[in-house]
Design an enzyme around this catalytic site. Sequence first.
Site, PDB file in Angstrom:
ATOM      1  N   GLY B 216       0.820  -1.203   0.000  1.00  0.00           N
ATOM      2  CA  GLY B 216       0.000   0.000   0.000  1.00  0.00           C
ATOM      3  C   GLY B 216       0.856   1.255   0.000  1.00  0.00           C
ATOM      4  O   GLY B 216       1.964   1.286  -0.549  1.00  0.00           O
ATOM      5  N   SER B 217       0.361   2.262   0.664  1.00  0.00           N
ATOM      6  CA  SER B 217       1.002   3.581   0.590  1.00  0.00           C
ATOM      7  C   SER B 217       2.390   3.613   1.197  1.00  0.00           C
ATOM      8  O   SER B 217       3.161   4.534   0.920  1.00  0.00           O
ATOM      9  CB  SER B 217       0.136   4.615   1.305  1.00  0.00           C
ATOM     10  N   THR B 218       2.745   2.637   2.050  1.00  0.00           N
ATOM     11  CA  THR B 218       4.106   2.659   2.605  1.00  0.00           C
ATOM     12  C   THR B 218       5.130   2.543   1.480  1.00  0.00           C
ATOM     13  O   THR B 218       6.252   2.979   1.612  1.00  0.00           O
ATOM     14  CB  THR B 218       4.333   1.511   3.599  1.00  0.00           C
ATOM     15  N   LYS B 220       5.142   4.190  -1.075  1.00  0.00           N
ATOM     16  CA  LYS B 220       5.406   5.519  -1.642  1.00  0.00           C
ATOM     17  C   LYS B 220       6.780   6.030  -1.228  1.00  0.00           C
ATOM     18  O   LYS B 220       7.387   6.846  -1.919  1.00  0.00           O
ATOM     19  CB  LYS B 220       4.311   6.499  -1.219  1.00  0.00           C
TER      20      LYS B 220
END
Lengths: 475, 487
Positions: B216-218, B220
Amino acid sequence: MSVVTNTTTIGAIELPSRRNTELLLLAFAVAIPVFAYANVGLALTGELPAGMLGYGIGLALLAGVAHLVVRKFAKYADPLLLPLATLLNGLGLVLIWRLDQSPRLNALSTFAPQATNQLMYSALGVALLVGVLLLLKDHRVLQRYTYISMAAALVLLLLPLVPGLGTDVFGAKIWIRVGGFSIQPGEFAKIVIAVFFSGYLMVKRDALALASRRFMGLYLPRGRDLGPIVTIWAVSLLVLVFENDLGTSLLFFGMFVIMLYVATERTSWIVMGLLMSAGGAVVVSQFASHVQARVAAWLDPFECLATAPEGSRTAQACDQMSQVLMSFGSGGTLGTGLGQGDSDLIMFAANSDFIFATVGEELGLAGVMAFLLLYGLIIERGVRTALAARDPFGKLFAIGLTGAFALQVFVVAGGVMGLIPLTGMTMPFLAAGGSSVIANWALIGILIRISDTARRPAPAPAPNPDAEMTQVVRP
Amino acid sequence: MNKPLRRIAIFCGLLVLALLIRDNWLQYVRAEELSSHKSNKRVQIERYASESGNIIVDGKPITGSKLTDDTYFKYKRTYTDGPMWAPVTGYASQAFGSSQIENLEDEILSGNDDRLFFDRTMAMFTGDKKKGGNVVTTLNGKAQRAAFEGLGDKKGAVAAIDPRTGKILALASTPSYDPSSFAGRQDADGKAWQTLNADKDKPMLNRALRETYPPGSTFKAVTAAAALEHGVVKDIDAPTDTPEPYIIPLSSTPMKNQHSGCEKASLSEALRVSCNSVFANLGDKVGRDNMVETAEKFGFNDPKIYTPVRASASVYNKEMDRGGNAQSAIGQFDTRATPLQMAMVTAAIANDGKLMKPYMIDQLEAPNLDVLERTEPEEMSQPLSEENAQLVQKMMENVVEKGTGTNARIDGVTVGGKTGTAQHGENNSERPYAWFISYARTDQGSPVAVAVVVEDSSGTARDDISGGGLAAPIAKKVMEAVLDGKQ
């Protein structure tokens, strides 16, 4: 004028009796098992076993009594037989006691500690040896009982088939139960039948050797000479078929062929014996499933363990055989040390038929070879006794007993080590089992008696009237 | 009759000779094969015949040996706080074999290692019992407890690393199991083993090392590093050219944002509020091959990460089209990572761009505590330059200071982090995974980087599932535990 009382060259010089040699060797034969006993105790619990003193004294007492009796009643006997038997018996007791300590075996419902019983049976065995030496002043007396012996041997062999008396233990009907004791009559029949063979062959040897027709390069004896032989062969096969005892029948047959060969000096008997046993083996393996199972286990125990149906006789035989082989393999060259192996993984019959595997695992290649050489020495002393014996009956009797002993050692050790298919007999003196120990002590007693007669200096010749001085009467 | 007698003597001699030869064949030639045969129980019996050495954390053993009344296997393994340490120790069972450190360091623990030959020989002479050596781990008991208790009865995993050395400080996985429950070979052990294997929650799975999740966003953080490394972004505060809505390349689907204000948001701002559109756009601009390059420098696509327990390979697909690459850049689509992998990403950023090889065995000791082998810290790669690493640090610290990760703030310590709420299942049907990666920084560099994933937070309403809300407090506890130990 010189006084000549004797013209023969054989003097009444005392031969060395070797009794002190025997005593010295006996000291070793008692000391070694005592050290082995201490070794097992230290390995298992870290302390000297409590019964060590009593055990050592017991063994020393047995050896001492036997020695004194030999010293008194068989002065010229072979000095090695008694110490060898004592050493094997003592080490056997240690091995049995060691397996008694195994928690794995004690968890089995069929297992009970055997060491105390074995010590008691050993005492009975030594008592029988003493009895043989006291009662049997001359082995030639036994010649008189040739045919009685045959009858007795047949009765002993067939006793386990009597309903109510014989007991079936794991498929083999070779025991009889009297009171609280089980006896394996076959072990005693071994000695009794040797008496019959010796007596019979001594009388018939010339007829068997000479009164024969030549047929295809072989000398075949006449029917009336051959009759009793074929009878015995048939009986030994019957014993096998009905009692599931391949070992005993092989033993009898082998013993018989050896004695026949020695008596007649004809090699054709060896050839015929081999042909007959091959024929017998083929017939038996066609019918007996347990023989088939053992042959399968002999060919490749690990392979057949994987392929045999679970719980079948073959699977059991293969499991047992593979356990035994792994036991030997894990022992390696020097062994794990007494008390430190896992030969109890064999489980059933670990202390009787398979006790040699414990030797293999805990004493290693070195120990097994030492044991085989001890047995080899007993056999060598037996053959030497036969060679030295002066009468044909004694020769035949000694070689018969020795041959049977050698075959038994070979069949058991060879079976356990996977050299030949397993037959399920006891290793003489080592294995737990009363009948075996008692019978083998009796066997040693007889060999001691024959060797005593053989090595005894010839009696001083009777005064020869011709050699006496002619009295000159002077007028 | 003496001639045949002599022949019989020779025959008997041959019988004995045959036995002697057979015995040599059996006990000398075939001894090795037979003694190590697979159906020879002695190997196993020997393995459990003496007390094993122990696995050590903070100087104290977390394993033990217990004398049993079993007639085959004398000792069995015991575990202190078994469920908490299971992802580290693995199990050693008389009936079911062994795993992880118990399996990999079995030679040392059982005392059979060749390096312990001298000890064994001495023990033989002095009459001492054979003893096994010890395995000293890098783990931090307090951090492990914080991680395990933080996860509680939620399903998930935590991996914490010391960024400066690569030492693994915590490795927790829930639901867990107690290796003691099937260490023996009694009926109860068999039942426990069966129950554990039948459990659909897979308690015996080491989620920290062996399970890959969409990060997920981690992820990024990786995309940001790639954008800086490949010169796509030079100023983290300059606005980007991301339109709103941003349409995923090769499709007509717009990339959804949870937060408003992502149009042309700067990299820093986009990370603070976790703009999907900006990072998908950046990933597209960096390009698939460059994204793969950076991800692989962080440890993705490497099936050979041994701690020494092997971690599963994390995935950044090398053969995606543009659209797939754009979605993967925000940690969805084909991207999958183990918690250890995300902890490595965080550690590399916190350690000024240098990624240290993660390991959890500090040293191997002989029974007399002599050191047999020590693991030295080893540099694995440099996924980003020092300057770029510090830029990413600045952005991640901003996330904790005033972004989605405020739950991880620790008074008096600089903390950087990134939240993630990863969708999974067909059409986002399953409950999302809550992620949080973070590090703490002091004057002496960063002593701890941690990755937390909470897989299924039953009891939490679906809309409340977020990395910041569920995972960040756990990460905070772990970091605090490590920092407490330092002060």
